[in-house]
Motif scaffolding. Structure first.
Motif, mmCIF file in Angstrom:
data_model
loop_
_atom_site.group_PDB
_atom_site.id
_atom_site.type_symbol
_atom_site.label_atom_id
_atom_site.label_comp_id
_atom_site.label_asym_id
_atom_site.label_seq_id
_atom_site.Cartn_x
_atom_site.Cartn_y
_atom_site.Cartn_z
ATOM 1 N N LYS A 1 34.062 67.834 62.705
ATOM 2 C CA LYS A 1 35.317 67.099 62.504
ATOM 3 C C LYS A 1 36.139 67.763 61.401
ATOM 4 C CE LYS A 1 34.557 62.551 64.353
ATOM 5 N NZ LYS A 1 35.864 62.298 64.912
ATOM 6 N N ALA A 2 36.450 69.025 61.615
ATOM 7 C CA ALA A 2 37.257 69.793 60.663
ATOM 8 C C ALA A 2 38.358 70.488 61.457
ATOM 9 C CB ALA A 2 36.391 70.808 59.927
ATOM 10 N N PHE A 3 39.561 69.962 61.364
ATOM 11 C CA PHE A 3 40.654 70.429 62.201
ATOM 12 C C PHE A 3 41.718 71.156 61.379
ATOM 13 C CE2 PHE A 3 38.612 66.868 64.268
ATOM 14 C CZ PHE A 3 38.281 67.447 65.478
ATOM 15 N N ALA A 4 42.272 72.190 61.969
ATOM 16 C CA ALA A 4 43.251 73.037 61.288
ATOM 17 C C ALA A 4 44.659 72.457 61.343
ATOM 18 C CB ALA A 4 43.245 74.440 61.910
ATOM 19 N N ASN A 5 44.889 71.521 62.236
ATOM 20 C CA ASN A 5 46.223 70.952 62.420
ATOM 21 C C ASN A 5 46.164 69.434 62.288
ATOM 22 O OD1 ASN A 5 47.517 73.505 63.197
ATOM 23 N ND2 ASN A 5 46.155 73.339 64.973
ATOM 24 N N PRO A 6 47.135 68.835 61.613
ATOM 25 C CA PRO A 6 47.105 67.374 61.432
ATOM 26 C C PRO A 6 47.107 66.603 62.750
ATOM 27 C CG PRO A 6 49.096 68.337 60.448
ATOM 28 C CD PRO A 6 48.271 69.455 60.958
ATOM 29 N N GLU A 7 47.826 67.115 63.750
ATOM 30 C CA GLU A 7 47.855 66.389 65.032
ATOM 31 C C GLU A 7 46.485 66.358 65.704
ATOM 32 O OE1 GLU A 7 49.453 70.605 65.897
ATOM 33 O OE2 GLU A 7 49.619 69.134 64.289
ATOM 34 N N ASP A 8 45.698 67.428 65.511
ATOM 35 C CA ASP A 8 44.338 67.437 66.056
ATOM 36 C C ASP A 8 43.451 66.461 65.292
ATOM 37 O OD1 ASP A 8 45.106 69.411 67.870
ATOM 38 O OD2 ASP A 8 44.529 71.038 66.513
ATOM 39 N N ALA A 9 43.617 66.417 63.972
ATOM 40 C CA ALA A 9 42.836 65.481 63.161
ATOM 41 C C ALA A 9 43.169 64.037 63.545
ATOM 42 C CB ALA A 9 43.112 65.722 61.680
ATOM 43 N N LEU A 10 44.452 63.740 63.710
ATOM 44 C CA LEU A 10 44.857 62.379 64.090
ATOM 45 C C LEU A 10 44.262 61.986 65.436
ATOM 46 C CD1 LEU A 10 48.589 62.338 62.931
ATOM 47 C CD2 LEU A 10 46.713 60.905 62.061
ATOM 48 N N ARG A 11 44.228 62.920 66.342
ATOM 49 C CA ARG A 11 43.674 62.646 67.678
ATOM 50 C C ARG A 11 42.162 62.430 67.636
ATOM 51 N NH1 ARG A 11 42.682 66.603 72.408
ATOM 52 N NH2 ARG A 11 42.536 65.180 74.150
ATOM 53 N N ASN A 12 41.521 62.955 66.594
ATOM 54 C CA ASN A 12 40.062 62.910 66.520
ATOM 55 C C ASN A 12 39.548 62.102 65.332
ATOM 56 O OD1 ASN A 12 38.861 64.838 68.684
ATOM 57 N ND2 ASN A 12 40.678 65.887 67.899
ATOM 58 N N GLY A 13 40.297 61.081 64.915
ATOM 59 C CA GLY A 13 39.759 60.189 63.900
ATOM 60 C C GLY A 13 40.609 59.966 62.673
ATOM 61 N N GLY A 14 41.577 60.816 62.407
ATOM 62 C CA GLY A 14 42.448 60.572 61.260
ATOM 63 C C GLY A 14 42.678 61.812 60.427
ATOM 64 N N LEU A 15 43.646 61.689 59.533
ATOM 65 C CA LEU A 15 44.042 62.828 58.698
ATOM 66 C C LEU A 15 42.948 63.290 57.741
ATOM 67 C CD1 LEU A 15 47.792 62.141 57.858
ATOM 68 C CD2 LEU A 15 46.827 63.957 59.269
ATOM 69 N N GLN A 16 41.955 62.450 57.485
ATOM 70 C CA GLN A 16 40.863 62.878 56.610
ATOM 71 C C GLN A 16 40.086 64.056 57.220
ATOM 72 O OE1 GLN A 16 40.952 60.009 58.271
ATOM 73 N NE2 GLN A 16 38.922 59.292 58.878
ATOM 74 N N TYR A 17 40.271 64.290 58.525
ATOM 75 C CA TYR A 17 39.589 65.403 59.192
ATOM 76 C C TYR A 17 40.465 66.647 59.291
ATOM 77 C CZ TYR A 17 36.337 61.711 60.288
ATOM 78 O OH TYR A 17 35.460 60.676 60.181
ATOM 79 N N TYR A 18 41.619 66.585 58.658
ATOM 80 C CA TYR A 18 42.494 67.756 58.530
ATOM 81 C C TYR A 18 42.003 68.498 57.289
ATOM 82 C CZ TYR A 18 46.842 70.364 57.548
ATOM 83 O OH TYR A 18 47.767 71.339 57.277
ATOM 84 N N ARG A 19 41.009 69.360 57.506
ATOM 85 C CA ARG A 19 40.321 69.995 56.390
ATOM 86 C C ARG A 19 39.608 71.257 56.839
ATOM 87 N NH1 ARG A 19 34.783 68.469 56.617
ATOM 88 N NH2 ARG A 19 34.387 67.024 58.314
ATOM 89 N N GLU A 20 39.128 72.002 55.869
ATOM 90 C CA GLU A 20 38.326 73.191 56.157
ATOM 91 C C GLU A 20 36.852 72.824 56.075
ATOM 92 O OE1 GLU A 20 39.351 76.494 53.662
ATOM 93 O OE2 GLU A 20 41.346 76.671 54.525
ATOM 94 N N ASP A 21 36.042 73.606 56.773
ATOM 95 C CA ASP A 21 34.598 73.423 56.753
ATOM 96 C C ASP A 21 33.960 74.803 56.681
ATOM 97 O OD1 ASP A 21 32.121 71.576 57.526
ATOM 98 O OD2 ASP A 21 31.994 73.430 58.700
ATOM 99 N N PRO A 22 32.929 74.991 55.868
ATOM 100 C CA PRO A 22 32.335 76.323 55.733
ATOM 101 C C PRO A 22 31.782 76.887 57.048
ATOM 102 C CG PRO A 22 31.276 74.746 54.231
ATOM 103 C CD PRO A 22 32.340 74.014 54.978
ATOM 104 N N ASP A 23 31.240 76.047 57.900
ATOM 105 C CA ASP A 23 30.705 76.534 59.170
ATOM 106 C C ASP A 23 31.823 76.971 60.115
ATOM 107 O OD1 ASP A 23 28.081 76.081 58.347
ATOM 108 O OD2 ASP A 23 28.087 74.022 59.111
ATOM 109 N N VAL A 24 32.908 76.216 60.128
ATOM 110 C CA VAL A 24 34.066 76.599 60.941
ATOM 111 C C VAL A 24 34.641 77.907 60.412
ATOM 112 C CG1 VAL A 24 36.419 75.964 61.639
ATOM 113 C CG2 VAL A 24 34.609 74.229 61.618
ATOM 114 N N GLU A 25 34.751 78.017 59.097
ATOM 115 C CA GLU A 25 35.295 79.234 58.499
ATOM 116 C C GLU A 25 34.421 80.448 58.800
ATOM 117 O OE1 GLU A 25 38.395 79.517 57.226
ATOM 118 O OE2 GLU A 25 38.450 77.466 57.999
ATOM 119 N N ARG A 26 33.119 80.269 58.849
ATOM 120 C CA ARG A 26 32.212 81.368 59.212
ATOM 121 C C ARG A 26 32.511 81.832 60.632
ATOM 122 N NH1 ARG A 26 27.664 83.947 57.858
ATOM 123 N NH2 ARG A 26 27.577 82.878 55.882
#
Length: 146
Positions: free
Chosen positions: A36-61
């Motif tokens: 649940k780490a999305f690069a775009n706010p619209e994706d985060a909103l669609r998947n649970g909320g703006l709190q998921y508009y964030r970076e994640d070390p595994d995604v970044e890898r």
């Protein structure tokens, strides 16, 4: 072109590498969803909320692995295509293409699975050898036309 054994070999290995890049892109998307780490706010909103508009070390890898592919596979596509036109030995060319392809696959596996160093670095270095060889042969063949 379809009768050129070297070009057909190049096409085979290039296609494998492009498919590998697609797989890494799909893995990146799946990790984004799982973490649940999305690069775009619209994706985060669609998947649970703006709190998921964030970076994640595994995604970044995953993103770094994909970016590294683009930095290395795209030049290979150019070098291999031009090299194929130089009429090299089909066996030698196939070895060049195979070494690059295998090195990139091992590099991606080492990156995504966080394998112990220096696995990724060795895979990267091994994959660069045929690229340098092809680049040198291209330069030697084209120097008279400079």
């Amino acid at each position: 072109m379809m009768e050129n054994q070297v070009f057909m070999s190049f096409t085979f290995y290039s296609t494998i590498l492009i498919l590998k890049m697609y797989v890494v892109a799909i893995i990146t998307g799946q990790v984004r969803l799982r973490k649940k780490a999305f690069a775009n706010p619209e994706d985060a909103l669609r998947n649970g909320g703006l709190q998921y508009y964030r970076e994640d070390p595994d995604v970044e890898r995953c993103r770094r692995a994909h970016r590294n592919d683009m930095e290395n596979i795209f030049p290979f596509l150019f070098l291999g295509a031009i090299y194929s036109l130089l009429d090299p030995s089909p066996t030698v060319a196939r070895i060049h293409f195979f070494i690059f392809c295998a090195g990139r696959i091992v590099h991606t596996i080492a990156y995504l699975l966080q394998l112990k160093a220096p696995t990724r670095s060795v895979a990267y270095s091994v994959a660069q050898l045929p690229c340098f060889s092809m680049a040198l042969q291209i330069l030697l063949a084209t120097t008279p036309y400079w």
